[in-house]
Scaffold this motif. Structure first.
Motif, PDB file in Angstrom:
ATOM      1  N   ARG A  68      39.101  36.976  56.987  1.00 22.69           N
ATOM      2  CA  ARG A  68      39.292  38.145  56.118  1.00 22.69           C
ATOM      3  C   ARG A  68      40.204  37.789  54.945  1.00 22.69           C
ATOM      4  O   ARG A  68      39.964  38.209  53.815  1.00 22.69           O
ATOM      5  CB  ARG A  68      39.877  39.307  56.934  1.00 22.69           C
ATOM      6  N   LEU A  69      41.220  36.978  55.202  1.00 22.43           N
ATOM      7  CA  LEU A  69      42.120  36.540  54.134  1.00 22.43           C
ATOM      8  C   LEU A  69      41.373  35.680  53.117  1.00 22.43           C
ATOM      9  O   LEU A  69      41.541  35.850  51.906  1.00 22.43           O
ATOM     10  CB  LEU A  69      43.306  35.777  54.729  1.00 22.43           C
ATOM     11  N   ALA A  70      40.527  34.782  53.576  1.00 17.84           N
ATOM     12  CA  ALA A  70      39.739  33.944  52.666  1.00 17.84           C
ATOM     13  C   ALA A  70      38.789  34.803  51.828  1.00 17.84           C
ATOM     14  O   ALA A  70      38.648  34.582  50.621  1.00 17.84           O
ATOM     15  CB  ALA A  70      38.950  32.899  53.452  1.00 17.84           C
ATOM     16  N   GLU A  71      38.156  35.775  52.458  1.00 20.34           N
ATOM     17  CA  GLU A  71      37.258  36.674  51.721  1.00 20.34           C
ATOM     18  C   GLU A  71      38.034  37.488  50.684  1.00 20.34           C
ATOM     19  O   GLU A  71      37.562  37.708  49.566  1.00 20.34           O
ATOM     20  CB  GLU A  71      36.526  37.602  52.686  1.00 20.34           C
ATOM     21  N   PHE A  72      39.236  37.923  51.040  1.00 24.09           N
ATOM     22  CA  PHE A  72      40.088  38.662  50.110  1.00 24.09           C
ATOM     23  C   PHE A  72      40.427  37.788  48.899  1.00 24.09           C
ATOM     24  O   PHE A  72      40.295  38.217  47.751  1.00 24.09           O
ATOM     25  CB  PHE A  72      41.359  39.117  50.837  1.00 24.09           C
ATOM     26  N   ALA A  73      40.835  36.555  49.151  1.00 28.39           N
ATOM     27  CA  ALA A  73      41.208  35.651  48.063  1.00 28.39           C
ATOM     28  C   ALA A  73      40.021  35.356  47.148  1.00 28.39           C
ATOM     29  O   ALA A  73      40.148  35.402  45.921  1.00 28.39           O
ATOM     30  CB  ALA A  73      41.784  34.349  48.632  1.00 28.39           C
ATOM     31  N   THR A  74      38.864  35.071  47.727  1.00 35.61           N
ATOM     32  CA  THR A  74      37.708  34.770  46.888  1.00 35.61           C
ATOM     33  C   THR A  74      37.239  36.003  46.121  1.00 35.61           C
ATOM     34  O   THR A  74      36.792  35.885  44.980  1.00 35.61           O
ATOM     35  CB  THR A  74      36.544  34.171  47.705  1.00 35.61           C
ATOM     36  N   SER A  75      37.381  37.186  46.714  1.00 30.56           N
ATOM     37  CA  SER A  75      36.984  38.397  45.982  1.00 30.56           C
ATOM     38  C   SER A  75      37.906  38.669  44.802  1.00 30.56           C
ATOM     39  O   SER A  75      37.494  39.270  43.808  1.00 30.56           O
ATOM     40  CB  SER A  75      36.946  39.606  46.918  1.00 30.56           C
ATOM     41  N   LEU A  76      39.157  38.234  44.893  1.00 30.65           N
ATOM     42  CA  LEU A  76      40.076  38.373  43.757  1.00 30.65           C
ATOM     43  C   LEU A  76      39.728  37.395  42.640  1.00 30.65           C
ATOM     44  O   LEU A  76      39.825  37.728  41.459  1.00 30.65           O
ATOM     45  CB  LEU A  76      41.523  38.117  44.208  1.00 30.65           C
ATOM     46  N   CYS A  77      39.339  36.191  43.021  1.00 33.53           N
ATOM     47  CA  CYS A  77      39.085  35.133  42.035  1.00 33.53           C
ATOM     48  C   CYS A  77      37.731  35.267  41.349  1.00 33.53           C
ATOM     49  O   CYS A  77      37.609  34.975  40.155  1.00 33.53           O
ATOM     50  CB  CYS A  77      39.165  33.766  42.713  1.00 33.53           C
ATOM     51  N   ALA A  78      36.723  35.699  42.077  1.00 38.01           N
ATOM     52  CA  ALA A  78      35.356  35.715  41.553  1.00 38.01           C
ATOM     53  C   ALA A  78      35.198  36.422  40.212  1.00 38.01           C
ATOM     54  O   ALA A  78      34.524  35.905  39.317  1.00 38.01           O
ATOM     55  CB  ALA A  78      34.402  36.310  42.588  1.00 38.01           C
ATOM     56  N   PRO A  79      35.814  37.581  40.004  1.00 38.82           N
ATOM     57  CA  PRO A  79      35.622  38.255  38.714  1.00 38.82           C
ATOM     58  C   PRO A  79      36.214  37.497  37.524  1.00 38.82           C
ATOM     59  O   PRO A  79      35.904  37.794  36.378  1.00 38.82           O
ATOM     60  CB  PRO A  79      36.355  39.599  38.881  1.00 38.82           C
ATOM     61  N   HIS A  80      37.038  36.485  37.805  1.00 41.91           N
ATOM     62  CA  HIS A  80      37.675  35.728  36.728  1.00 41.91           C
ATOM     63  C   HIS A  80      36.925  34.443  36.405  1.00 41.91           C
ATOM     64  O   HIS A  80      37.407  33.616  35.641  1.00 41.91           O
ATOM     65  CB  HIS A  80      39.128  35.412  37.101  1.00 41.91           C
ATOM     66  N   LEU A  81      35.764  34.274  37.003  1.00 34.70           N
ATOM     67  CA  LEU A  81      34.923  33.118  36.730  1.00 34.70           C
ATOM     68  C   LEU A  81      33.759  33.540  35.850  1.00 34.70           C
ATOM     69  O   LEU A  81      33.257  34.653  35.956  1.00 34.70           O
ATOM     70  CB  LEU A  81      34.390  32.513  38.033  1.00 34.70           C
TER      71      LEU A  81
END
Length: 140
Positions: A68-81
């Motif tokens: 869940r932590l990994a999914e949270f981190a990737t969901s934060l980063c994805a919009p900035h790519l």
């Protein structure tokens, strides 16, 4: 007067967020980390000086909260790519590695880099209950 223009070609974005329900998640994560450390007390030797470093496979042994932590981190980063795929369809996937470090007083992790990483994340499960110095993160 010389005409100039600033171009941010190699800027470093830094995101800061609070993991939802972190108190409960931290208990689960700490339990998984302590269990892993009990079966692998030596850990691996990376940037740790005086502390313990798990293997990089925490997504397999860290339980649902690690995922869940990994999914949270990737969901934060994805919009900035930015994806240049036609039609706006995202054509990339995240490949995540996760590990744990435990550092008793006086231990630290040396400066190091994560080659090939576009994003790196740091999450503190337990800072030893300290206010003030301790648990500092220095990015260079």
């Amino acid at each position: 007067m010389i005409e100039q223009k600033r171009l941010d070609l190699f800027s470093t974005p830094v995101l800061k967020a609070i993991f939802p329900d972190y108190q409960s998640a931290n208990q689960s994560l700490l339990g998984a980390i302590n269990a892993k450390r009990a079966v692998d007390p030596k850990g691996i030797d990376r940037s740790n000086q005086g502390g313990w470093h798990s293997d990089t496979d925490m997504l397999h042994w860290g339980g649902p909260e690690a995922n869940r932590l990994a999914e949270f981190a990737t969901s934060l980063c994805a919009p900035h790519l930015i994806d240049t795929h036609a039609g706006g369809k995202r054509d990339f996937r995240f490949a995540c590695e996760m590990w744990a470090n435990t550092n008793p007083p006086g231990a630290q992790n040396d400066y190091h880099c994560h080659p090939g990483a576009i994003w790196s994340a740091v999450y503190y499960v337990d800072n030893g209950g300290r206010e003030g110095p301790g648990g500092e993160l220095i990015l260079q």
